[in-house]
Write an enzyme that holds these catalytic residues in place. Structure first.
Site, PDB file in Angstrom:
ATOM      1  N   HIS A 182       0.827  -1.201   0.000  1.00 36.85           N
ATOM      2  CA  HIS A 182       0.000   0.000   0.000  1.00 36.85           C
ATOM      3  C   HIS A 182       0.866   1.257   0.000  1.00 36.85           C
ATOM      4  O   HIS A 182       1.923   1.309   0.641  1.00 36.85           O
ATOM      5  CB  HIS A 182      -0.899   0.041   1.236  1.00 36.85           C
ATOM      6  CG  HIS A 182      -2.104  -0.836   1.141  1.00 36.85           C
ATOM      7  ND1 HIS A 182      -3.012  -0.747   0.107  1.00 36.85           N
ATOM      8  CD2 HIS A 182      -2.571  -1.823   1.971  1.00 36.85           C
ATOM      9  CE1 HIS A 182      -3.978  -1.635   0.289  1.00 36.85           C
ATOM     10  NE2 HIS A 182      -3.728  -2.302   1.405  1.00 36.85           N
ATOM     11  N   CYS A 238       0.063   2.503  -4.628  1.00 36.61           N
ATOM     12  CA  CYS A 238      -0.687   3.722  -4.917  1.00 36.61           C
ATOM     13  C   CYS A 238       0.153   4.947  -4.553  1.00 36.61           C
ATOM     14  O   CYS A 238       1.023   4.879  -3.682  1.00 36.61           O
ATOM     15  CB  CYS A 238      -1.988   3.747  -4.114  1.00 36.61           C
ATOM     16  SG  CYS A 238      -3.138   2.422  -4.518  1.00 36.61           S
TER      17      CYS A 238
END
Length: 372
Positions: A182, A238
């Site tokens: 992440h 991301c």
């Protein structure tokens, strides 16, 4: 990798001001609003934050009770994966022989397996693929590749492993930093980001220990790079466009390098004479996909495309590689029959990410070949 991004923000930052981004503290567990001390705006507390507070307390008590019985930290995924390190690991060797210089080719590969709601299914596949790729296609030796997965991907371990990667680097060294997990962006309060945001990667224990900021990554693995040392960072997360805070970003549409140096002259973002190149899964404001769109197994989309394109076309230039990754993503989004395209748009199943290259020095991306 855009699943549960709201939950990540809430757990990592708490409630934040909708105007200035200041982190706010709840006065009570059932607060419906909280006033920002900076801009005096009244901020509503999201319903999910209020409604799940009691459940969270019960869950924490339950986990603590089980931890006492089992002696394990249950907030980290308990899935077992066979070690991908040749034992003893490079980090263990480095700790036991502090005076010994490590090999000319070194790689740090990180695939984070998060707990429950933050879980990504493709990170283990990503690090396995990248490890095999480095060994078979770029002649990295197993004993010089450090792989962190599962319980090893704590903030402390990642930071220590970054130090190992660049330790005693010398001219001719080729270093690789790879991260699958992440990523998240947060407001920059130091004034050293042109877009006003810091980019971050999330270790497995980020809800307790915090994220790792681009500033930290830059100081740990960019600053120490000496003359004729090359670092490649491949980050499948991301908000990873400028995750290394490098001073130049390649604009693919305009075919030119753009200035990404800090607006404040007080911030150091450059190397010690070496070269750092980052290949990121997406732009800073975009999400990266953890997907089975290209194969039966789950993978980070950028990782899968980069490895498979370079296997098929070894010796590509950076520009050609970037263009081909963009083309493959476009083919997926536009492919199939009209109903399939329509359904992908309805269910937001498009791979709407734009891989990006940044560097500590500008170079001709259509002449320089991708070599690790």
């Amino acid at each position: 990798m855009d699943n549960n991004r709201y939950q990540i923000m809430m757990e990592a930052r708490g409630v934040v001001c909708c105007k200035c981004g200041q982190r706010l503290s709840l006065l009570t567990q059932n607060s419906t609003g909280v006033k920002c001390p900076v801009c005096n705006i009244m901020n509503p507390v999201p319903t999910c934050e209020r409604s799940r507070s009691k459940d969270c307390r019960i869950e924490k008590l339950y986990i603590k009770a089980k931890e006492k019985i089992s002696g394990r930290d249950l907030s980290i995924s308990s899935e077992k994966t066979e070690s991908l390190n040749k034992m003893p690991s490079p980090l263990e060797i480095s700790r036991s022989s502090s005076g010994t210089r490590t090999a000319r080719k070194r790689a740090l590969l990180i695939g984070v397996t998060y707990k429950r709601k933050h879980k990504l299914k493709g990170t283990i596949n990503d690090v396995k693929s990248m490890r095999e790729f480095l060994i078979n296609n770029f002649r990295f030796k197993e004993e010089n590749i450090l792989v962190l997965t599962e319980h090893d991907t704590t903030k402390k371990n990642i930071l220590q492993s970054m130090e190992w990667l660049v330790k005693d680097c010398q001219a001719g060294d080729s270093l690789v930093f790879y991260f699958s997990g992440h990523g998240f962006r947060r407001l920059d309060f130091e004034g050293d980001e042109r877009d006003g945001f810091d980019e971050n990667i999330c270790p497995v224990d980020f809800t307790r220990e915090g994220m790792i900021r681009d500033n930290e990554i830059n100081s740990l693995i960019v600053w120490p790079l000496k003359k004729d040392v090359t670092l490649h960072a491949i980050v499948d997360a991301c908000s990873s466009g400028t995750i290394l805070d490098l001073e130049y970003v390649f604009n693919r549409e305009q075919k030119k390098w753009e200035d990404n140096s800090p607006p404040s002259g007080n911030a150091r973002k450059h190397t010690d004479g070496g070269l750092a190149i980052s290949v990121s899964a997406c732009l800073d404001h975009e999400n990266a996909a953890d997907t089975s769109a290209f194969t039966k197994t789950m993978n980070g989309a950028m990782t899968y495309l980069l490895i498979n394109i370079l296997k098929k076309y070894p010796g590509l230039t950076y520009g050609d590689l970037l263009d081909m990754m963009h083309e493959e993503l476009s083919k997926f989004n536009e492919g199939g029959c009209l109903p399939a395209k329509f359904l992908r748009k309805i269910f937001n199943d498009l791979l709407s990410q734009s891989p990006q290259i940044s560097s500590s020095q500008p170079f001709d991306v259509y002449k320089r070949h991708f070599i690790l």
